[in-house]
Design a protein around this motif. Structure first.
Motif, PDB file in Angstrom:
ATOM      1  N   GLY A 283       5.330   3.593  -2.759  1.00  0.00           N
ATOM      2  CA  GLY A 283       4.545   4.659  -2.502  1.00  0.00           C
ATOM      3  C   GLY A 283       4.637   5.449  -4.398  1.00  0.00           C
ATOM      4  O   GLY A 283       3.553   6.051  -4.932  1.00  0.00           O
ATOM      5  N   VAL A 284       5.834   5.290  -4.804  1.00  0.00           N
ATOM      6  CA  VAL A 284       5.406   6.176  -6.017  1.00  0.00           C
ATOM      7  C   VAL A 284       4.737   5.128  -6.774  1.00  0.00           C
ATOM      8  O   VAL A 284       3.961   5.884  -7.466  1.00  0.00           O
ATOM      9  N   SER A 285       4.573   3.804  -6.649  1.00  0.00           N
ATOM     10  CA  SER A 285       3.243   3.243  -7.417  1.00  0.00           C
ATOM     11  C   SER A 285       1.813   3.820  -7.292  1.00  0.00           C
ATOM     12  O   SER A 285       1.010   3.499  -7.898  1.00  0.00           O
ATOM     13  N   LEU A 286       2.001   4.439  -5.337  1.00  0.00           N
ATOM     14  CA  LEU A 286       1.037   4.521  -5.313  1.00  0.00           C
ATOM     15  C   LEU A 286       0.321   6.011  -5.698  1.00  0.00           C
ATOM     16  O   LEU A 286      -0.824   6.419  -6.180  1.00  0.00           O
ATOM     17  N   ALA A 287       0.803   6.543  -6.136  1.00  0.00           N
ATOM     18  CA  ALA A 287       0.500   7.984  -6.432  1.00  0.00           C
ATOM     19  C   ALA A 287       0.211   7.982  -7.867  1.00  0.00           C
ATOM     20  O   ALA A 287       0.157   8.412  -8.388  1.00  0.00           O
ATOM     21  N   ALA A 288       1.011   6.555  -8.540  1.00  0.00           N
ATOM     22  CA  ALA A 288       0.829   6.651  -9.973  1.00  0.00           C
ATOM     23  C   ALA A 288      -0.948   5.869 -10.029  1.00  0.00           C
ATOM     24  O   ALA A 288      -1.445   6.893 -11.100  1.00  0.00           O
ATOM     25  N   MET A 289      -1.434   5.341  -8.838  1.00  0.00           N
ATOM     26  CA  MET A 289      -2.128   4.697  -9.324  1.00  0.00           C
ATOM     27  C   MET A 289      -3.709   5.198  -9.341  1.00  0.00           C
ATOM     28  O   MET A 289      -4.407   5.600  -9.756  1.00  0.00           O
ATOM     29  N   THR A 290      -2.828   6.196  -8.108  1.00  0.00           N
ATOM     30  CA  THR A 290      -4.011   7.582  -7.680  1.00  0.00           C
ATOM     31  C   THR A 290      -4.367   8.634  -8.470  1.00  0.00           C
ATOM     32  O   THR A 290      -5.447   9.370  -7.781  1.00  0.00           O
ATOM     33  N   GLU A 291      -3.479   8.667  -8.923  1.00  0.00           N
ATOM     34  CA  GLU A 291      -3.050   9.666 -10.510  1.00  0.00           C
ATOM     35  C   GLU A 291      -2.664  10.854  -9.587  1.00  0.00           C
ATOM     36  O   GLU A 291      -3.341  12.201  -8.789  1.00  0.00           O
ATOM     37  N   THR A 292      -1.757  11.659  -8.503  1.00  0.00           N
ATOM     38  CA  THR A 292      -1.523  11.995  -7.348  1.00  0.00           C
ATOM     39  C   THR A 292       0.150  13.226  -7.514  1.00  0.00           C
ATOM     40  O   THR A 292       0.591  11.887  -7.923  1.00  0.00           O
ATOM     41  N   PRO A 293       0.081  13.866  -8.308  1.00  0.00           N
ATOM     42  CA  PRO A 293       1.485  14.895  -8.457  1.00  0.00           C
ATOM     43  C   PRO A 293       1.867  14.663  -6.569  1.00  0.00           C
ATOM     44  O   PRO A 293       1.740  14.551  -5.996  1.00  0.00           O
ATOM     45  N   THR A 398     -17.079  12.810 -11.905  1.00  0.00           N
ATOM     46  CA  THR A 398     -15.834  11.623 -11.598  1.00  0.00           C
ATOM     47  C   THR A 398     -14.510  11.584 -11.553  1.00  0.00           C
ATOM     48  O   THR A 398     -13.941  12.267 -12.568  1.00  0.00           O
ATOM     49  N   ARG A 399     -13.979  11.241 -10.766  1.00  0.00           N
ATOM     50  CA  ARG A 399     -12.422  11.639 -10.430  1.00  0.00           C
ATOM     51  C   ARG A 399     -11.651  11.081 -11.597  1.00  0.00           C
ATOM     52  O   ARG A 399     -10.564  11.236 -12.072  1.00  0.00           O
ATOM     53  N   TYR A 400     -11.721   9.727 -12.416  1.00  0.00           N
ATOM     54  CA  TYR A 400     -11.193   9.172 -13.221  1.00  0.00           C
ATOM     55  C   TYR A 400     -11.775   8.945 -14.332  1.00  0.00           C
ATOM     56  O   TYR A 400     -11.564   8.222 -15.058  1.00  0.00           O
ATOM     57  N   VAL A 420     -14.681  13.551  -3.302  1.00  0.00           N
ATOM     58  CA  VAL A 420     -13.526  13.120  -4.059  1.00  0.00           C
ATOM     59  C   VAL A 420     -13.347  12.288  -3.762  1.00  0.00           C
ATOM     60  O   VAL A 420     -12.588  11.987  -2.404  1.00  0.00           O
ATOM     61  N   VAL A 421     -13.138  10.600  -4.730  1.00  0.00           N
ATOM     62  CA  VAL A 421     -12.880   9.329  -3.965  1.00  0.00           C
ATOM     63  C   VAL A 421     -11.695   8.931  -4.876  1.00  0.00           C
ATOM     64  O   VAL A 421     -11.161   9.492  -5.462  1.00  0.00           O
ATOM     65  N   ALA A 422     -10.441   8.442  -4.320  1.00  0.00           N
ATOM     66  CA  ALA A 422      -9.770   7.584  -4.639  1.00  0.00           C
ATOM     67  C   ALA A 422      -9.235   6.334  -3.762  1.00  0.00           C
ATOM     68  O   ALA A 422      -9.722   5.927  -3.472  1.00  0.00           O
ATOM     69  N   ASP A 423      -8.831   5.270  -4.801  1.00  0.00           N
ATOM     70  CA  ASP A 423      -8.362   4.040  -4.557  1.00  0.00           C
ATOM     71  C   ASP A 423      -7.701   3.767  -4.632  1.00  0.00           C
ATOM     72  O   ASP A 423      -6.732   4.050  -6.124  1.00  0.00           O
ATOM     73  N   SER A 424      -6.740   3.150  -3.820  1.00  0.00           N
ATOM     74  CA  SER A 424      -5.030   2.473  -4.553  1.00  0.00           C
ATOM     75  C   SER A 424      -5.528   1.112  -4.926  1.00  0.00           C
ATOM     76  O   SER A 424      -4.559   0.598  -6.383  1.00  0.00           O
ATOM     77  N   ASP A 425      -6.626   0.257  -5.363  1.00  0.00           N
ATOM     78  CA  ASP A 425      -6.969  -0.758  -6.332  1.00  0.00           C
ATOM     79  C   ASP A 425      -7.315   0.147  -7.073  1.00  0.00           C
ATOM     80  O   ASP A 425      -7.516   1.158  -7.891  1.00  0.00           O
ATOM     81  N   GLU A 426      -7.010  -1.226  -8.380  1.00  0.00           N
ATOM     82  CA  GLU A 426      -7.993  -0.831  -9.795  1.00  0.00           C
ATOM     83  C   GLU A 426      -9.674   0.077  -9.670  1.00  0.00           C
ATOM     84  O   GLU A 426      -9.850  -0.221  -8.681  1.00  0.00           O
TER      85      GLU A 426
END
Length: 569
Positions: A283-293, A398-400, A420-426
């Protein structure tokens, strides 16, 4: 340098150390908490050390209160007043009594000792008031104001039951009167004329308060000692403060709930210990990829596996530093005082929201359960923590979006007309999945650029003492007070000594401290683990080799006596 063992036995000390011991379920924590409150309200500084086993009933537990008129920052091994609820307490701790030490115990325990004050508990009150008898006797011995003791007992138990409050008052008076006729007290604490207003607060309470002050709206957790009381404190005030606190079915669910809540704009936190955090790392890695605090509090205890679930250690620094697969920036704070627990938790929330990713707070069982006398926090002057951005900055959101700082505009879903779109993939700048390797490289570099901003806001290590000392003691986290006191004792013997304390252990900025390390004749790092994890981290980042370490990993907190003894080896 003189022999460290002798030095530890001869420490000049104006504090008084009280240890309450017995089995779980005997009420020793109640006595300890009430006595601690009375001492703080009387104007004294305290440091509480709680040592307990992982049993609901039985097992030897202690509640130690070190008290003084000047600031107290560390626990102490030698005991001035031992309050024994069972025979085992005397057997285990009598050898640690100071020269003028005294044991207070029930005469029914049938212990023969010249150092014992045997109290006829059954003659003074009914069994259910035995805790109040203990308080009355100890209050007389310490010279505490009886009326203040009564008010504190009323506040602790509540005043709704008028007859119970009256009985408590009566028992306190009877116990104090008995003590006055059976003991000429030589243990009176130094009087304080102008009683200052301070809060009695432990590390976990301060973390909870800091989180609320930092804008916390959602906390999810799965119970795990010693982090659970953080969440229990939040739960107690959830309705009043408008918080959502959710107990999940496991730690994996807990961190994913927090990430989901944060995605919608609710500043979120999880609190756990090493074993629980091990389940959260994906989950920590998921927060990093989705850039979620998200803010993650890891309250350390000895491992591996279940280890010693109710004891203390600093063994999870490397776990937290390297948690989560892939590469992404983070900050790790390690408070050393109750005040730092409050302010660094706030800072973790500020950085999480500003840099849109996971931030970490490392504490441990000792600091989590250690009550201190803290000056009330000036929360009115603290800035509010902003969440998200108000607009996209252009018609095409663009979110990212790739930016120079690495920070992209973060709109909250449903709050504007933008998708607002988020993705755990690149993903692309718009948030859609991609396997374009050129975009992949751009996105990695964008996320890593946020590390430059985080690094610019690092809380620098704090140095006290000579600039070019003969001895430099390094500490991080909860060992701060013990290291400072040990240094103060060595300094009183005429030696040039300094301390350097890290309250933030990542990122490290070598130019902030490498000069101190290189200018000292001897450098010793003090840590609560077996590997010397902070020493290894500093060496990795600077090349500096620590040849001297003081390491403790038996489950007990680091004390000044322990440091002085180890320095002599």
């Amino acid at each position: 340098m003189t022999n460290g063992h002798d030095r530890s036995l001869q420490m000049k000390d104006a504090t008084f150390n009280i240890l309450i011991g017995g089995e779980a379920g005997q009420g020793l924590i109640t006595v300890g908490q009430i006595l601690s409150r009375i001492l703080v309200r009387s104007g004294y500084f305290i440091v509480v050390t709680q040592d307990y086993q992982s049993r609901i009933r039985g097992g030897h537990n202690t509640f130690a209160i070190r008290v003084g008129i000047d600031e107290v920052t560390a626990p102490k091994k030698s005991i001035d007043l031992l309050i024994a609820f069972d025979n085992n307490t005397v057997a285990l701790h009598q050898r640690d009594l100071s020269a003028n030490g005294l044991i207070v115990l029930d005469e029914a325990l049938h212990i023969e000792s010249d150092l014992a004050l045997k109290v006829p508990f059954k003659d003074l009150a009914q069994e259910r008031f035995s805790n109040i008898v203990s308080l009355g006797v100890v209050g007389f011995l310490l010279g505490l104001d009886e009326e203040l003791m009564v008010r504190t007992v009323d506040d602790f138990f509540g005043k709704k039951n008028v007859s119970l409050a009256a009985e408590n008052r009566h028992v306190l008076s009877v116990a104090a009167e008995w003590a006055s006729t059976h003991r000429t007290s030589s243990h009176n604490l130094a009087a304080i004329s102008n009683t200052p207003q301070r809060l009695m607060m432990n590390g976990n309470e301060a973390i909870a308060l800091g989180a609320v002050s930092g804008g916390l709206q959602f906390c999810s957790f799965y119970p795990m000692t010693p982090a659970t009381s953080i969440v229990l404190n939040l739960t107690a005030h959830a309705k009043k403060m408008g918080l959502i606190v959710e107990q999940a079915e496991d730690e994996i669910a807990a961190i994913n709930m927090a990430i989901g809540a944060s995605f919608t704009g609710a500043p979120s936190m999880v609190a756990t210990s090493g074993g629980g955090f091990a389940l959260m790392v994906e989950g920590v890695s998921l927060a990093a990829m989705t850039e979620t605090p998200v803010v993650v509090v890891v309250a350390q205890r000895p491992g591996p596996a279940t280890g010693l679930p109710t004891r203390t250690e600093q063994g999870d620094l490397e776990l937290v530093l390297h948690s989560g697969h892939g590469e992404f920036p983070r900050a790790i704070f390690a408070p050393g005082t109750v005040e730092e627990c409050f302010h660094l938790t706030r800072k973790a929330f500020e950085l999480a929201e500003r840099y849109q990713g996971p931030m970490f707070l490392l504490t441990d069982q000792f600091l989590a359960d250690s009550y201190r006398a803290a000056v009330p926090f000036d929360i009115e002057t603290l800035p509010s923590v902003s969440v998200g951005t108000e607009s996209a900055g252009s018609s095409q959101y663009t979110r990212y979006a790739i930016t120079e700082s690495g920070i992209s505009p973060r709109l909250l879903p449903g709050m504007t007309e933008n998708l607002v779109v988020a993705d755990s993939d690149e993903h692309t700048e718009a948030g859609h999945i991609t396997e374009n390797l050129f975009v992949r490289k751009q996105m990695v570099e964008k996320r890593l650029r946020k590390g430059k901003g985080i690094r610019a806001e690092v809380t620098p290590p704090y140095m006290v003492g000579e600039k070019k000392p003969d001895l430099l003691l390094i500490s991080w986290g909860s060992s701060k007070g013990a290291v400072n006191e040990a240094a103060s004792h060595i300094r009183s013997e005429g030696e040039k000594v300094a301390t350097l304390h890290f309250s933030q252990v990542w990122p490290l900025v070598p130019e902030q401290f490498i000069g101190y390390l290189e200018s000292a004749r001897k450098v010793v790092i003090v840590e609560g683990n077996a590997f010397g994890q902070m020493a290894r981290l500093i060496r990795r980042e600077t090349g500096f080799q620590f040849r001297n370490k003081v390491l403790r990993y038996d489950g007990l907190p680091i004390t000044p006596e322990f440091i002085l003894r180890e320095l002599s080896r």
